[in-house]
Design a protein around this motif. Structure first.
Motif, PDB file in Angstrom:
ATOM      1  N   ILE A   1      35.287   7.361  56.612  1.00  0.00           N
ATOM      2  CA  ILE A   1      35.483   8.458  55.657  1.00  0.00           C
ATOM      3  C   ILE A   1      35.239   7.963  54.236  1.00  0.00           C
ATOM      4  CG2 ILE A   1      37.241   9.967  54.630  1.00  0.00           C
ATOM      5  CD1 ILE A   1      38.471  10.191  57.450  1.00  0.00           C
ATOM      6  N   ARG A   2      35.793   6.795  53.908  1.00  0.00           N
ATOM      7  CA  ARG A   2      35.614   6.246  52.566  1.00  0.00           C
ATOM      8  C   ARG A   2      34.144   5.910  52.309  1.00  0.00           C
ATOM      9  NH1 ARG A   2      35.826   0.930  51.362  1.00  0.00           N
ATOM     10  NH2 ARG A   2      37.045   0.471  53.234  1.00  0.00           N
ATOM     11  N   GLU A   3      33.490   5.300  53.296  1.00  0.00           N
ATOM     12  CA  GLU A   3      32.079   4.908  53.129  1.00  0.00           C
ATOM     13  C   GLU A   3      31.193   6.113  52.865  1.00  0.00           C
ATOM     14  OE1 GLU A   3      28.472   3.172  55.960  1.00  0.00           O
ATOM     15  OE2 GLU A   3      30.571   2.740  56.491  1.00  0.00           O
TER      16      GLU A   3
ATOM     17  N   GLY B   1      32.186   9.110  51.929  1.00  0.00           N
ATOM     18  CA  GLY B   1      32.615   9.761  50.689  1.00  0.00           C
ATOM     19  C   GLY B   1      31.983   9.104  49.477  1.00  0.00           C
ATOM     20  N   GLU B   2      31.947   7.776  49.466  1.00  0.00           N
ATOM     21  CA  GLU B   2      31.327   7.048  48.351  1.00  0.00           C
ATOM     22  C   GLU B   2      29.830   7.303  48.300  1.00  0.00           C
ATOM     23  OE1 GLU B   2      32.594   3.085  49.154  1.00  0.00           O
ATOM     24  OE2 GLU B   2      34.528   3.317  48.105  1.00  0.00           O
ATOM     25  N   ARG B   3      29.213   7.456  49.478  1.00  0.00           N
ATOM     26  CA  ARG B   3      27.782   7.773  49.515  1.00  0.00           C
ATOM     27  C   ARG B   3      27.524   9.144  48.899  1.00  0.00           C
ATOM     28  NH1 ARG B   3      25.442   7.134  55.225  1.00  0.00           N
ATOM     29  NH2 ARG B   3      25.631   4.947  54.623  1.00  0.00           N
ATOM     30  N   ALA B   4      28.392  10.113  49.235  1.00  0.00           N
ATOM     31  CA  ALA B   4      28.247  11.458  48.670  1.00  0.00           C
ATOM     32  C   ALA B   4      28.443  11.433  47.160  1.00  0.00           C
ATOM     33  CB  ALA B   4      29.248  12.409  49.320  1.00  0.00           C
ATOM     34  N   VAL B   5      29.385  10.623  46.691  1.00  0.00           N
ATOM     35  CA  VAL B   5      29.621  10.508  45.248  1.00  0.00           C
ATOM     36  C   VAL B   5      28.382   9.950  44.548  1.00  0.00           C
ATOM     37  CG1 VAL B   5      30.912   9.223  43.496  1.00  0.00           C
ATOM     38  CG2 VAL B   5      32.128  10.344  45.350  1.00  0.00           C
ATOM     39  N   SER B   6      27.742   8.960  45.164  1.00  0.00           N
ATOM     40  CA  SER B   6      26.552   8.373  44.539  1.00  0.00           C
ATOM     41  C   SER B   6      25.416   9.397  44.454  1.00  0.00           C
ATOM     42  CB  SER B   6      26.088   7.142  45.319  1.00  0.00           C
ATOM     43  OG  SER B   6      25.575   7.497  46.583  1.00  0.00           O
ATOM     44  N   ILE B   7      25.297  10.258  45.475  1.00  0.00           N
ATOM     45  CA  ILE B   7      24.278  11.308  45.439  1.00  0.00           C
ATOM     46  C   ILE B   7      24.583  12.297  44.318  1.00  0.00           C
ATOM     47  CG2 ILE B   7      23.319  13.261  46.722  1.00  0.00           C
ATOM     48  CD1 ILE B   7      23.807  11.598  49.283  1.00  0.00           C
ATOM     49  N   ILE B   8      25.849  12.668  44.187  1.00  0.00           N
ATOM     50  CA  ILE B   8      26.263  13.599  43.139  1.00  0.00           C
ATOM     51  C   ILE B   8      26.013  13.001  41.756  1.00  0.00           C
ATOM     52  CG2 ILE B   8      28.309  14.643  42.058  1.00  0.00           C
ATOM     53  CD1 ILE B   8      29.353  15.141  44.894  1.00  0.00           C
ATOM     54  N   GLN B   9      26.284  11.711  41.615  1.00  0.00           N
ATOM     55  CA  GLN B   9      26.037  11.061  40.325  1.00  0.00           C
ATOM     56  C   GLN B   9      24.554  11.099  39.972  1.00  0.00           C
ATOM     57  OE1 GLN B   9      27.831   7.229  41.022  1.00  0.00           O
ATOM     58  NE2 GLN B   9      29.839   7.883  40.278  1.00  0.00           N
ATOM     59  N   GLY B  10      23.684  10.973  40.996  1.00  0.00           N
ATOM     60  CA  GLY B  10      22.246  11.094  40.754  1.00  0.00           C
ATOM     61  C   GLY B  10      21.872  12.480  40.269  1.00  0.00           C
ATOM     62  N   ILE B  11      22.492  13.513  40.866  1.00  0.00           N
ATOM     63  CA  ILE B  11      22.247  14.890  40.431  1.00  0.00           C
ATOM     64  C   ILE B  11      22.700  15.082  38.983  1.00  0.00           C
ATOM     65  CG2 ILE B  11      22.893  17.311  40.805  1.00  0.00           C
ATOM     66  CD1 ILE B  11      23.155  16.629  43.788  1.00  0.00           C
ATOM     67  N   LEU B  12      23.859  14.524  38.657  1.00  0.00           N
ATOM     68  CA  LEU B  12      24.386  14.670  37.300  1.00  0.00           C
ATOM     69  C   LEU B  12      23.511  13.947  36.280  1.00  0.00           C
ATOM     70  CD1 LEU B  12      28.229  14.317  37.991  1.00  0.00           C
ATOM     71  CD2 LEU B  12      26.977  16.391  37.368  1.00  0.00           C
ATOM     72  N   LEU B  13      22.963  12.788  36.670  1.00  0.00           N
ATOM     73  CA  LEU B  13      22.069  12.060  35.759  1.00  0.00           C
ATOM     74  C   LEU B  13      20.847  12.903  35.416  1.00  0.00           C
ATOM     75  CD1 LEU B  13      22.103   8.416  37.183  1.00  0.00           C
ATOM     76  CD2 LEU B  13      22.999   9.167  34.981  1.00  0.00           C
ATOM     77  N   ILE B  14      20.291  13.551  36.447  1.00  0.00           N
ATOM     78  CA  ILE B  14      19.117  14.393  36.215  1.00  0.00           C
ATOM     79  C   ILE B  14      19.475  15.585  35.345  1.00  0.00           C
ATOM     80  CG2 ILE B  14      17.428  15.895  37.345  1.00  0.00           C
ATOM     81  CD1 ILE B  14      17.554  13.994  39.756  1.00  0.00           C
ATOM     82  N   SER B  15      20.627  16.218  35.634  1.00  0.00           N
ATOM     83  CA  SER B  15      21.021  17.413  34.882  1.00  0.00           C
ATOM     84  C   SER B  15      21.329  17.097  33.421  1.00  0.00           C
ATOM     85  CB  SER B  15      22.244  18.059  35.538  1.00  0.00           C
ATOM     86  OG  SER B  15      23.389  17.236  35.401  1.00  0.00           O
ATOM     87  N   ARG B  16      21.706  15.842  33.148  1.00  0.00           N
ATOM     88  CA  ARG B  16      22.018  15.450  31.773  1.00  0.00           C
ATOM     89  C   ARG B  16      20.796  14.907  31.030  1.00  0.00           C
ATOM     90  NH1 ARG B  16      27.412  12.306  33.832  1.00  0.00           N
ATOM     91  NH2 ARG B  16      28.749  14.145  34.077  1.00  0.00           N
ATOM     92  N   GLY B  17      19.645  15.031  31.669  1.00  0.00           N
ATOM     93  CA  GLY B  17      18.416  14.602  31.000  1.00  0.00           C
ATOM     94  C   GLY B  17      18.187  13.109  31.063  1.00  0.00           C
ATOM     95  N   LYS B  18      18.848  12.422  32.031  1.00  0.00           N
ATOM     96  CA  LYS B  18      18.694  10.980  32.131  1.00  0.00           C
ATOM     97  C   LYS B  18      17.789  10.580  33.289  1.00  0.00           C
ATOM     98  CE  LYS B  18      23.043   9.721  29.912  1.00  0.00           C
ATOM     99  NZ  LYS B  18      24.297   8.945  30.004  1.00  0.00           N
ATOM    100  N   GLU B  19      17.031  11.546  33.793  1.00  0.00           N
ATOM    101  CA  GLU B  19      16.091  11.233  34.854  1.00  0.00           C
ATOM    102  C   GLU B  19      15.049  10.256  34.323  1.00  0.00           C
ATOM    103  OE1 GLU B  19      13.247  13.558  38.059  1.00  0.00           O
ATOM    104  OE2 GLU B  19      13.914  14.570  36.227  1.00  0.00           O
TER     105      GLU B  19
END
Length: 289
Positions: free
Chosen positions: A98-100, A102-120
């Motif tokens: 579950i932790r593994e 969950g952390e993978r999902a968090v890393s994917i979300i962080q990638g989405i946030l980077l793109i949305s913040r113009g840091k792609e």
């Protein structure tokens, strides 16, 4: 007037894309909070289970030191304790999964946030070994989700204490995912041929390594699959060529990978392949920590 109408239509599309981007960022941000709770509670549950095992160990020690007549009367209790230990082990494994994930999902979300913040496209300090490990297993589990019979050996070799590298994490992860997907298809195809021919000796395997050599970040993905014929190899990075079986690839994977490694990271891609023996893709990127 025609040009004006075209510009208006383009503006409307851009506004829709901007709204969609903001919505995606908002959703990603909201999902991140419950995911953090899931990860934190899984860690807490692991600690509780560890404490429970310690208590069970103490009870077993007391029972071992008890007189013979007392130990005989507690025979069923000893079996129950052993069963509880097995249950605790299973629950601990579940919590770790579950932790593994969950952390993978968090890393994917962080990638989405980077793109949305113009840091792609922005280079960030990245634990490359962790990134490669994560996306190697993501590719494998994706294959398993489509085919439960798919099972291979994955051998990983990462340099110890490798410093964080300045790379574009969401792009590099995509490149790793592409080549590992190709490797999975290649070993699966060769395995199917081996089964059809009655060859029981073939064992599908993928080897992955990452480290720093001569001032370059080196990532290698090797498989013992079908290999790539010369006719495909010569046009491998063109947009119409795919290494996957017909109907299972878009033909864009290796072109995207080439753009990520060569253009975005100013690196190199080396290919070593032999038909019927396997393929190795090697990424060489200037090591900047």
């Amino acid at each position: 007037m025609t040009e004006l109408e075209t510009l208006r239509e383009q503006l409307r599309r851009q506004q829709k894309l901007a709204s969609l981007g903001m919505l995606s960022a908002g959703i990603a941000h909201e999902i991140q909070n419950p995911l953090n709770f899931v990860i934190n509670f899984s860690k807490m549950s692991e600690r509780i289970l560890a404490d429970m095992r310690d208590i069970l160990d103490d009870i077993e020690d007391v029972m071992d030191k008890a007189p013979q007549d007392v130990a005989e009367r507690l025979g069923d209790t000893a079996e129950n304790i052993a069963e509880l230990n097995d249950i605790a082990d299973d629950l601990t494994t579940n919590m770790q999964k579950i932790r593994e994930h969950g952390e993978r999902a968090v890393s994917i979300i962080q990638g989405i946030l980077l793109i949305s913040r113009g840091k792609e496209g922005e280079r960030l300090p990245t634990d490359v070994a962790h990134l490669v490990h994560e996306y190697v297993w993501l590719a494998y589990h994706a294959q398993r989700a489509n085919d439960k019979s798919f099972n291979i050996s994955i051998r990983e070799n990462y340099q110890d204490d490798m410093p964080k590298m300045m790379v574009i994490p969401q792009d590099l992860s995509r490149a790793v995912l592409n080549v590992v997907n190709n490797a999975c298809y290649a070993v699966k195809e060769r395995q199917q041929k081996a089964v059809a021919e009655g060859d029981t000796a073939y064992e599908p395997a993928i080897s992955v390594s990452a480290g720093i050599e001569d001032g370059m970040l080196r990532i290698a993905v090797a498989d013992n699959g079908t290999g790539i014929p010369d006719s495909v190899r010569q046009q491998l990075f063109h947009s119409t060529v795919t290494t996957k079986p017909i109907g299972q690839g878009t033909g864009l994977g290796m072109q995207i990978t080439h753009d990520i490694i060569v253009n975005a990271h100013k690196g190199e891609i080396h290919l070593d392949t032999a038909v019927g023996e396997g393929t190795t893709f090697t990424f060489l990127i200037p090591a900047v920590s």
